[in-house]
Design a protein around this motif. Structure first.
Motif, PDB file in Angstrom:
ATOM      1  N   ASP A 123       0.065   1.970  -4.259  1.00 49.61           N
ATOM      2  CA  ASP A 123      -0.460   3.191  -3.662  1.00 49.61           C
ATOM      3  C   ASP A 123       0.580   4.296  -3.715  1.00 49.61           C
ATOM      4  OD1 ASP A 123      -2.101   5.000  -2.249  1.00 49.61           O
ATOM      5  OD2 ASP A 123      -2.886   3.434  -0.982  1.00 49.61           O
ATOM      6  N   ALA A 124       0.707   5.073  -2.655  1.00 56.36           N
ATOM      7  CA  ALA A 124       1.462   6.319  -2.681  1.00 56.36           C
ATOM      8  C   ALA A 124       2.694   6.292  -1.786  1.00 56.36           C
ATOM      9  CB  ALA A 124       0.541   7.462  -2.252  1.00 56.36           C
TER      10      ALA A 124
ATOM     11  N   TYR B  35       5.507   8.155   3.293  1.00 56.47           N
ATOM     12  CA  TYR B  35       4.104   8.562   3.233  1.00 56.47           C
ATOM     13  C   TYR B  35       3.750   9.160   4.581  1.00 56.47           C
ATOM     14  CZ  TYR B  35      -1.000   8.222   2.917  1.00 56.47           C
ATOM     15  OH  TYR B  35      -2.344   8.503   2.910  1.00 56.47           O
TER      16      TYR B  35
ATOM     17  N   SER C 267       6.278   1.636  -3.490  1.00 60.08           N
ATOM     18  CA  SER C 267       4.935   1.255  -3.064  1.00 60.08           C
ATOM     19  C   SER C 267       4.298   0.565  -4.259  1.00 60.08           C
ATOM     20  CB  SER C 267       4.141   2.513  -2.675  1.00 60.08           C
ATOM     21  OG  SER C 267       2.780   2.206  -2.581  1.00 60.08           O
TER      22      SER C 267
ATOM     23  N   THR D 116       2.409   4.868  -7.199  1.00 55.98           N
ATOM     24  CA  THR D 116       1.319   5.362  -8.036  1.00 55.98           C
ATOM     25  C   THR D 116       1.280   6.882  -7.996  1.00 55.98           C
ATOM     26  OG1 THR D 116       0.085   3.353  -7.589  1.00 55.98           O
ATOM     27  CG2 THR D 116      -1.161   5.201  -8.458  1.00 55.98           C
TER      28      THR D 116
ATOM     29  N   ASN E  36       0.827  -1.201   0.000  1.00 53.51           N
ATOM     30  CA  ASN E  36       0.000   0.000   0.000  1.00 53.51           C
ATOM     31  C   ASN E  36       0.864   1.254   0.000  1.00 53.51           C
ATOM     32  OD1 ASN E  36      -2.596  -1.126  -0.216  1.00 53.51           O
ATOM     33  ND2 ASN E  36      -2.498  -1.760   1.910  1.00 53.51           N
ATOM     34  N   PHE E  37       1.027   1.934   1.113  1.00 49.76           N
ATOM     35  CA  PHE E  37       1.746   3.205   1.085  1.00 49.76           C
ATOM     36  C   PHE E  37       2.982   3.184   1.965  1.00 49.76           C
ATOM     37  CE2 PHE E  37      -2.079   3.464   3.738  1.00 49.76           C
ATOM     38  CZ  PHE E  37      -1.514   3.636   4.989  1.00 49.76           C
TER      39      PHE E  37
END
Length: 168
Positions: free
Chosen positions: A50-51, A56, A47, A76, A22-23
């Motif tokens: 995600d970000a 993050y 990642s 992303t 995910n992040f």
């Protein structure tokens, strides 16, 4: 590292080949107080879906980064760093060869203040904001930064800035 509250200090550290589905490929903080990252290096972090390929940060009081090098990150959004609802101070930050599928090849920042001095951003890429994607920053200050060979598939090879309050 995941941090949900409190303060985080990372000094003289190295992070290599880290990822998260995910992040926050290396570091993720939500609701933390003050985060300081100094004299550290991050290589090959990402990642998957995600970000924030490296960092993050969301709804934290502050993020301070000084004398840090980031290379070969991807995500992303925000290939290297994503900061949301957080005041961010960057100095002597070097980000190179980072990519985002959408916005902010090096940094994606939304809501909260952002200042960057003596930064070097080169060979980063994204659809918008090859190096920086900055949206609705409450205070934006950029001084003595270098942007070289950054690319955007759609808009703004170096800096994409939207609805920001500029500080001189």
């Amino acid at each position: 590292i995941y941090m949900g509250s409190g303060n985080l200090n990372i000094i003289n550290s190295m992070f290599i080949n880290n990822y998260a589905y995910n992040f926050g490929g290396s570091i993720a903080c939500q609701g933390a107080s003050n985060i300081l990252i100094s004299k550290s290096k991050f290589y090959n972090s990402y990642s998957v879906a995600d970000a924030g390929g490296v960092i993050y940060i969301k709804s934290s009081s502050s993020l301070t980064i000084n004398d840090v090098e980031i290379a070969n990150a991807s995500a992303t959004f925000g290939g290297a760093i994503v900061s949301l609802y957080t005041d961010v101070a960057l100095s002597d930050l070097k980000i190179c060869n980072s990519t985002a599928n959408w916005d902010g090849g090096a940094i994606y920042h939304m809501y909260g203040g952002l200042s960057s001095t003596y930064g070097n951003f080169y060979n980063n890429s994204a659809k918008n904001g090859g190096a920086l994607y900055i949206d609705n920053s409450t205070k934006l200050f950029l001084r003595n930064n270098n942007f070289e060979s950054n690319r955007a598939g759609y808009c703004a090879g170096a800096i994409y800035s939207l609805c920001n309050t500029l500080e001189s």
